[in-house]
Structure formats: C-alpha cells, structure tokens
Write a protein that holds these residues in place. Structure first.
Motif, PDB file in Angstrom:
ATOM      1  N   UNK A   1     -38.789 -14.745   2.717  1.00 21.76           N
ATOM      2  CA  UNK A   1     -38.344 -14.977   1.466  1.00 21.76           C
ATOM      3  C   UNK A   1     -36.808 -14.953   1.386  1.00 21.76           C
ATOM      4  N   UNK A   2     -36.104 -15.608   0.475  1.00 21.30           N
ATOM      5  CA  UNK A   2     -34.687 -15.792   0.174  1.00 21.30           C
ATOM      6  C   UNK A   2     -33.974 -16.268   1.417  1.00 21.30           C
ATOM      7  N   UNK A   3     -34.682 -16.691   2.439  1.00 14.17           N
ATOM      8  CA  UNK A   3     -33.959 -17.355   3.422  1.00 14.17           C
ATOM      9  C   UNK A   3     -33.937 -18.901   3.133  1.00 14.17           C
ATOM     10  N   UNK A   4     -32.749 -19.614   3.661  1.00 11.35           N
ATOM     11  CA  UNK A   4     -32.554 -20.967   3.719  1.00 11.35           C
ATOM     12  C   UNK A   4     -33.846 -21.591   4.348  1.00 11.35           C
ATOM     13  N   UNK A   5     -34.127 -22.845   4.053  1.00 10.16           N
ATOM     14  CA  UNK A   5     -35.288 -23.369   4.835  1.00 10.16           C
ATOM     15  C   UNK A   5     -34.873 -23.660   6.275  1.00 10.16           C
ATOM     16  N   UNK A   6     -33.626 -23.895   6.676  1.00  8.15           N
ATOM     17  CA  UNK A   6     -33.111 -24.147   8.272  1.00  8.15           C
ATOM     18  C   UNK A   6     -33.496 -22.765   8.862  1.00  8.15           C
ATOM     19  N   UNK A   7     -32.978 -21.554   8.290  1.00  4.95           N
ATOM     20  CA  UNK A   7     -33.159 -19.986   8.660  1.00  4.95           C
ATOM     21  C   UNK A   7     -34.665 -19.871   8.752  1.00  4.95           C
ATOM     22  N   UNK A   8     -35.550 -20.208   7.761  1.00  5.42           N
ATOM     23  CA  UNK A   8     -36.988 -19.906   7.994  1.00  5.42           C
ATOM     24  C   UNK A   8     -37.588 -20.826   9.096  1.00  5.42           C
ATOM     25  N   UNK A   9     -37.063 -21.957   9.164  1.00  2.00           N
ATOM     26  CA  UNK A   9     -37.544 -22.912  10.247  1.00  2.00           C
ATOM     27  C   UNK A   9     -37.430 -22.302  11.585  1.00  2.00           C
ATOM     28  N   UNK A  10     -36.242 -21.887  11.746  1.00  2.75           N
ATOM     29  CA  UNK A  10     -36.051 -21.208  13.179  1.00  2.75           C
ATOM     30  C   UNK A  10     -36.911 -19.981  13.260  1.00  2.75           C
ATOM     31  N   UNK A  11     -36.742 -19.279  12.524  1.00  2.00           N
ATOM     32  CA  UNK A  11     -37.737 -18.106  12.686  1.00  2.00           C
ATOM     33  C   UNK A  11     -39.181 -18.252  12.864  1.00  2.00           C
ATOM     34  N   UNK A  12     -39.702 -19.349  12.037  1.00  2.00           N
ATOM     35  CA  UNK A  12     -41.100 -19.784  12.544  1.00  2.00           C
ATOM     36  C   UNK A  12     -41.393 -19.977  13.733  1.00  2.00           C
ATOM     37  N   UNK A  13     -40.498 -21.226  14.286  1.00  4.32           N
ATOM     38  CA  UNK A  13     -40.762 -21.685  15.664  1.00  4.32           C
ATOM     39  C   UNK A  13     -40.327 -20.822  16.657  1.00  4.32           C
ATOM     40  N   UNK A  14     -39.502 -19.815  16.669  1.00  4.09           N
ATOM     41  CA  UNK A  14     -39.132 -18.936  17.506  1.00  4.09           C
ATOM     42  C   UNK A  14     -40.118 -17.651  17.838  1.00  4.09           C
ATOM     43  N   UNK A  15     -40.915 -17.542  16.658  1.00  4.36           N
ATOM     44  CA  UNK A  15     -42.203 -16.707  16.785  1.00  4.36           C
ATOM     45  C   UNK A  15     -43.393 -17.387  17.005  1.00  4.36           C
ATOM     46  N   UNK A  16     -43.224 -18.536  17.227  1.00  2.00           N
ATOM     47  CA  UNK A  16     -44.550 -19.384  17.979  1.00  2.00           C
ATOM     48  C   UNK A  16     -45.521 -19.816  16.619  1.00  2.00           C
TER      49      UNK A  16
END
Length: 275
Positions: free
Chosen positions: A119-134
């Motif tokens: 929440x409150x992250x940019x889409x790009x940041x959220x994308x990287x977090x989701x991919x990194x966490x599997x």
C-alpha cells in the motif's frame, strides 16, 4: 668426436624415430580418450519433461543419458505432487551427454510466506516486491485517485489482503491502483514475443492479458513455450490511446512465414507514421 659420430649413427636415428612415434601415439591416445570422456561432438536434445511425474522423468532422463537435480519445488493445485513444473535447460535445447537438468517439481503443499506491504508504493515497486517474494501478478484494476499507479490495496482471491498475512508462495495477487489524471496509454507492440514475455510487457504497460489463442502449429507444451505473438488486439498504434487496465488479446504461432508477414506489416505501418 665420438659424440658427433654417435648423433649421426644409425642407432641414434632409430632411437629418435622410436621416441617420435611413441610421442605421436601417446598424443593420439590422449586426444581419443578425452573425446570419449567428454563425449566430444555428441549432442542430445533435452526431452520435454513438463507434466511428468518425477518417476517418469527419472526414467526418461536416464534413458537419454542425462542427469537431473531437483532445484526447487512450488505448489500448483492443478497438478499432482511430484509433477515436473519447470526445467532448465528448456525442452529442445541441445546439450552434451550426462548434462545435468535442473527440475522444479510440484510440492506436497504450498509454502506459506508473509505478504509484503504494498500500500502506497508505486506500481513498479509493488511489482518488484511481488516477484521477489515468489508471487504472480494477476489483474490490474484502476480506481479514482489523484496519483496514477499508486497501490491503493492488493487483493487475493477476491478479498483485500493485508501486509503480514501468511499466504501461499506462488499465489496470484491482483492490484487496485490509482487512476490519476491518466487519459489512456498506447498498447505495447507484442509481435515476436513469447507468452511469458508478452504477459510481462502487458502488465508493465498497465494493462491486462486477455485471451490467448494458439494456432494449429501448437500441438504440445514445448510448442507453446516456443510460440511467438503474430497478432494482438488492440494492436500497437502510436496514434491511438486506450484505457488503463484494458485487456489485450494475443494470437501465437510457430509459423515463421506468418511471423515474418506480421513483422513486415508492422514495419510498413511504422514507416507510414514516420513519413
């Protein structure tokens, strides 16, 4: 004087000849042995193991004189435990005998991981977090908000999910994003992309992957991996903007003629736009 005569003698020449022949023979045997040991020039095609049980894959790999290592395990409810879900190198790759194949198999049950704060992250940041966490990226939804592509909240199985929640690794997560003042974007050019490449480019272009259609050249899993996009709707057009979150449908083929024709049409269209 005697030394000089010895080096010109028949006995010395015979000894030199024997040493030379022995050296050549040893070099030849060494090269032959190395070729046998490393299987020089022997090439094998990696089999398609996708969807096989580990027992079936073991038999196939050994029959083809290859080796394997279980590199990772993930959970997919569509397959039985122990099913091969991924392999490296991919099916169809040319390798030497005894090459090690790294397998990802379906685990008995999904691994639980802690969901990150998006929440409150940019889409790009959220994308990287989701991919990194599997995790996998599902659908992008846009809601009224002054900030474009700001993550308002993530959704899992239709419900809002909060940071710190324990969910299955590999789960698909939808994102609700701010619409901002965005008045539309240009559809990305997907021609020549694989399904995975096209999906990634669509998501990163703030759109969603719609229907996937394979033509008659696609008959198995390996074909689907190697297939390329030859048609898309909406098509790439620099003079046309479409609403964020729209679906893009793609058609895939392995027909090189069809791909070449699609690329030629695109190049002519681009030329007309430039001139």
């Amino acid at each position: 004087m005697k030394s000089a005569n010895f080096f010109r003698s028949k006995l010395f020449l015979i000894q030199v000849g024997i040493a030379l022949v022995t050296t050549i023979a040893l070099v030849w045997i060494t090269l032959l042995s190395l070729g046998w040991y490393t299987h020089h020039g022997e090439e094998l095609k990696v089999p398609d193991l996708y969807g096989m049980s580990l027992e079936e894959a073991d038999v196939k790999i050994n029959t083809d004189h290859l080796r394997y290592t279980i590199y990772d395990s993930i959970y997919n409810s569509d397959f039985a435990p122990g099913t091969v879900l991924d392999q490296r190198p991919f099916a169809g790759a040319i390798v030497k005998r005894k090459r090690n194949i790294f397998l990802t198999i379906n685990s008995m049950k999904p691994e639980q991981v802690r969901f990150p704060n998006l929440v409150d992250n940019s889409f790009r940041q959220a994308y990287e977090l989701l991919i990194t966490n599997g995790f996998k990226i599902g659908k992008l939804e846009y809601a009224e908000n002054q900030f474009f592509n700001l993550v308002l909240f993530p959704k899992y199985m239709g419900d809002t999910i909060h940071a710190g929640s324990m969910i299955d690794k590999g789960a698909t997560v939808d994102l609700v994003l701010g619409k901002g003042a965005n008045r539309g974007i240009i559809a990305p050019n997907l021609l020549g992309k694989s399904t995975a490449q096209a999906k990634e480019k669509i998501i990163l272009s703030n759109m969603n992957l719609g229907k996937i259609t394979f033509d008659q050249t696609i008959t198995n899993h390996l074909d689907s991996i190697q297939a390329k996009v030859w048609k898309q709707t909406p098509a790439f057009n620099e003079n046309r903007r479409i609403k964020v979150g729209s679906n893009i449908n793609i058609w895939l083929t392995r027909d090189s003629v069809k791909l070449h024709q699609a690329d030629s049409i695109m190049q002519r269209r681009l030329s007309n736009l430039l001139y």
